[in-house]
Design a protein around this motif. Sequence first.
Motif, PDB file in Angstrom:
ATOM      1  N   PHE A 591       0.825  -1.200   0.000  1.00  0.00           N
ATOM      2  CA  PHE A 591       0.000   0.000   0.000  1.00  0.00           C
ATOM      3  C   PHE A 591       0.866   1.259   0.000  1.00  0.00           C
ATOM      4  N   LEU A 592       1.934   1.224   0.790  1.00  0.00           N
ATOM      5  CA  LEU A 592       2.835   2.376   0.848  1.00  0.00           C
ATOM      6  C   LEU A 592       3.525   2.590  -0.495  1.00  0.00           C
ATOM      7  N   ARG A 593       3.855   1.488  -1.178  1.00  0.00           N
ATOM      8  CA  ARG A 593       4.456   1.602  -2.510  1.00  0.00           C
ATOM      9  C   ARG A 593       3.481   2.293  -3.466  1.00  0.00           C
ATOM     10  N   GLN A 594       2.216   1.841  -3.438  1.00  0.00           N
ATOM     11  CA  GLN A 594       1.214   2.460  -4.305  1.00  0.00           C
ATOM     12  C   GLN A 594       1.024   3.944  -3.950  1.00  0.00           C
ATOM     13  N   LEU A 598       1.579   7.208  -6.409  1.00  0.00           N
ATOM     14  CA  LEU A 598       0.534   8.202  -6.665  1.00  0.00           C
ATOM     15  C   LEU A 598       0.974   9.610  -6.274  1.00  0.00           C
ATOM     16  N   LEU A 599       1.724   9.708  -5.168  1.00  0.00           N
ATOM     17  CA  LEU A 599       2.250  11.016  -4.779  1.00  0.00           C
ATOM     18  C   LEU A 599       3.190  11.545  -5.861  1.00  0.00           C
ATOM     19  N   GLU A 625      -5.114   4.995   1.213  1.00  0.00           N
ATOM     20  CA  GLU A 625      -4.868   5.311   2.618  1.00  0.00           C
ATOM     21  C   GLU A 625      -5.970   4.724   3.508  1.00  0.00           C
ATOM     22  N   ALA A 626      -7.218   4.782   3.032  1.00  0.00           N
ATOM     23  CA  ALA A 626      -8.330   4.207   3.807  1.00  0.00           C
ATOM     24  C   ALA A 626      -8.168   2.693   3.928  1.00  0.00           C
ATOM     25  N   GLU A 627      -7.755   2.047   2.840  1.00  0.00           N
ATOM     26  CA  GLU A 627      -7.538   0.598   2.888  1.00  0.00           C
ATOM     27  C   GLU A 627      -6.400   0.249   3.833  1.00  0.00           C
ATOM     28  N   ARG A 629      -5.473   1.958   6.501  1.00  0.00           N
ATOM     29  CA  ARG A 629      -5.950   2.120   7.883  1.00  0.00           C
ATOM     30  C   ARG A 629      -6.893   0.989   8.273  1.00  0.00           C
ATOM     31  N   ALA A 630      -7.741   0.586   7.319  1.00  0.00           N
ATOM     32  CA  ALA A 630      -8.660  -0.523   7.597  1.00  0.00           C
ATOM     33  C   ALA A 630      -7.908  -1.809   7.856  1.00  0.00           C
ATOM     34  N   LEU A 631      -6.762  -1.944   7.219  1.00  0.00           N
ATOM     35  CA  LEU A 631      -5.927  -3.123   7.430  1.00  0.00           C
ATOM     36  C   LEU A 631      -5.517  -3.226   8.896  1.00  0.00           C
ATOM     37  N   HIS A 632      -5.134  -2.121   9.477  1.00  0.00           N
ATOM     38  CA  HIS A 632      -4.742  -2.113  10.882  1.00  0.00           C
ATOM     39  C   HIS A 632      -5.945  -2.299  11.797  1.00  0.00           C
ATOM     40  N   ASP A 633      -7.071  -1.724  11.423  1.00  0.00           N
ATOM     41  CA  ASP A 633      -8.280  -1.883  12.243  1.00  0.00           C
ATOM     42  C   ASP A 633      -8.693  -3.349  12.302  1.00  0.00           C
ATOM     43  N   ASP A 634      -8.592  -4.033  11.127  1.00  0.00           N
ATOM     44  CA  ASP A 634      -8.962  -5.452  11.072  1.00  0.00           C
ATOM     45  C   ASP A 634      -7.986  -6.308  11.862  1.00  0.00           C
TER      46      ASP A 634
END
Length: 635
Positions: A591-594, A598-599, A625-627, A629-634
């Motif tokens: 995700f950070l790579r993507q 994009l940045l 970014e939402a995905e 964060r959701a990864l950590h929430d899950d």
Amino acid sequence: MAGLIKRSDIDEVRSRTNLADIVGDYVTLKSAGSGSMKGLCPFHEERSPSFHVRPQVGFYHCFGCGEGGDVYTFLQRMDHVSFSEAVERLAGRLGYELHYEDGGAATDHGNRARILAANQAASDFFVAQLATPEAAPGRSFLGERGFDQSAAERFGIGFAPRGGALTKHLNKLGYSSEDLVVAGLIGKGERGDYYDRFRGRLVWPIRDVTGQTLGFGARRLLDDDKGPKYLNTPETPVYHKSQVLYGLDLAKKDISRGKQIVVVEGYTDVMACHLAGVTTAVATCGTAFGVDHIKIVRRMIGDYDNADTTATGEVIFTFDPDEAGQKAANRAFAEEHRFAAQTFVAVASDGLDPCDLRLKKGDGAVRRLVTTRKPMFEFKIRRELAVHDLETVEGRVAALRAAAPVVAGIRDSALGIGYVRSVAGWLGMEPTEVQAAVTEAKRHVAPSGPSKAPQQSQSAPSTQTPPEGFGEAPAQPGPSIMNLRVDAITRLERDALMAVLQHPDVVGAELIGKLTQISIAEPSLAVVRDAIASLADRALDPGWASAVADEVPSSFSTFVKQLSVAPIPEREERIPVYCVQVTTDLIERDFLRQKRELLGVLQRMVRESDPERYVQTQRDLMRIEAERRALHDDA
């Protein structure tokens, strides 16, 4: 209920059937002398042919994996049908009337035959509906894209009316609503009511190589249709979107004959190519071009390492110029090493896809699009250079750093040297400067896959010589967990795959599914990831690791077993938490790579006047970014 098929009929159908014709629907066969033919085995992944067919004897055998049998065995293994269904299918192909022990008629031998029959009935219904007044928007859609009635008939295009017409029609033919749900033709609501899956849409039949209709793709036509632009049949016992290519039934003969396949992005693109004379065009069906598609393509073009490099095939990709097309290009490049064939990219100068290109510039323009294609490596390198300002020293240095890993990944040494010189010319640098950057990049790039002849010339002799006898040379030692690089990224990838293989129940199906979608830098671990992806729905079944070991190429089997037994670096009571964490960390890294990419896109767009694209890129950034964060929430 009918009895057994008479033995005399079974023998008669077998004797009348040319085994090579049946196998040839799935595998490209070449003469191997002495009445034998050979090709790439459809039952296991291999680089050179060890699958032999003897039509006169009526048997096949793979000297690589040991699979063998007659024409009935082949159909049972390839299409997962019963013995009786295999006999009945071949009898129908011959027009031979079967007789049963009790004089009865053919028995329904399971869901597959019923689903295929329902699909064919639905296809016939859709075709008939295209001529009705309700289908006027569909006919207009085709006409606006340059397709007349004969084109619609050639590709079996139809129209799905509204009002539950398909369900009513198929119910009258004896198919229950539950049958049709299993076939993916209708859906069932929360209240138990049934509805046609395809309504008010133009419909394309999706067929296998033998011409059997496995499912459908449907295009939205009406403004009040709030569904997706394209809607495909869901996964069914006969339709698996990652294992089918639209148009392959029409293209297979020319693909096999010309050793060329053109991969386009949509149904209308396939139609445009075929009508323009590019009869080797196919497309995926609502999914990215992946590993299972590559296996199909390699078997079709006979893609294997051999001494005669003039026989090497061609795989040509076309991509749309939009963001989705660029992502598809990146995915194709990432899988390029899986082909022994030469890989190319064809993109029209004005960014038109094959359908629009034919409509605006004619059939000749579509043919020229394919003949003027560029080698995949050149396409990728030029894309890397295009995002840098080559008018400045800083821009040229950054461009070199971006292009060097691409050149470093070229397995053919002569081809690599040629691209070093080309990049030097494009950047206005000395070849020694470029070579130094490539040499440095090679320390971080582990090439994999078959060696290739140069893309510009296919006349150089191969350095590989096959051994005496059948099949592939004895396997060289495959990858080993002991030989993996020791950098942090490789360790993370290794540990996450160990967790998935050893504790799939702890990691969970959702995280495993996300893991199969990310980029893996280490090629040998990427192969294991691919096998996990193809079997992800069985991750919680007994024998999971063994199934993965069986799925990978034979030289990787021991590697999978090593990953499956290697000690996990954590205390016993901490293993559940560790497995989830290490898998999550690897997914988050992607995700950070993507996000970083994009940045970079946003930064390069500062001086551009394309606000719509700028906003869309920002939305993609927010979604990732939402995905994350959701990864950590899950977790």
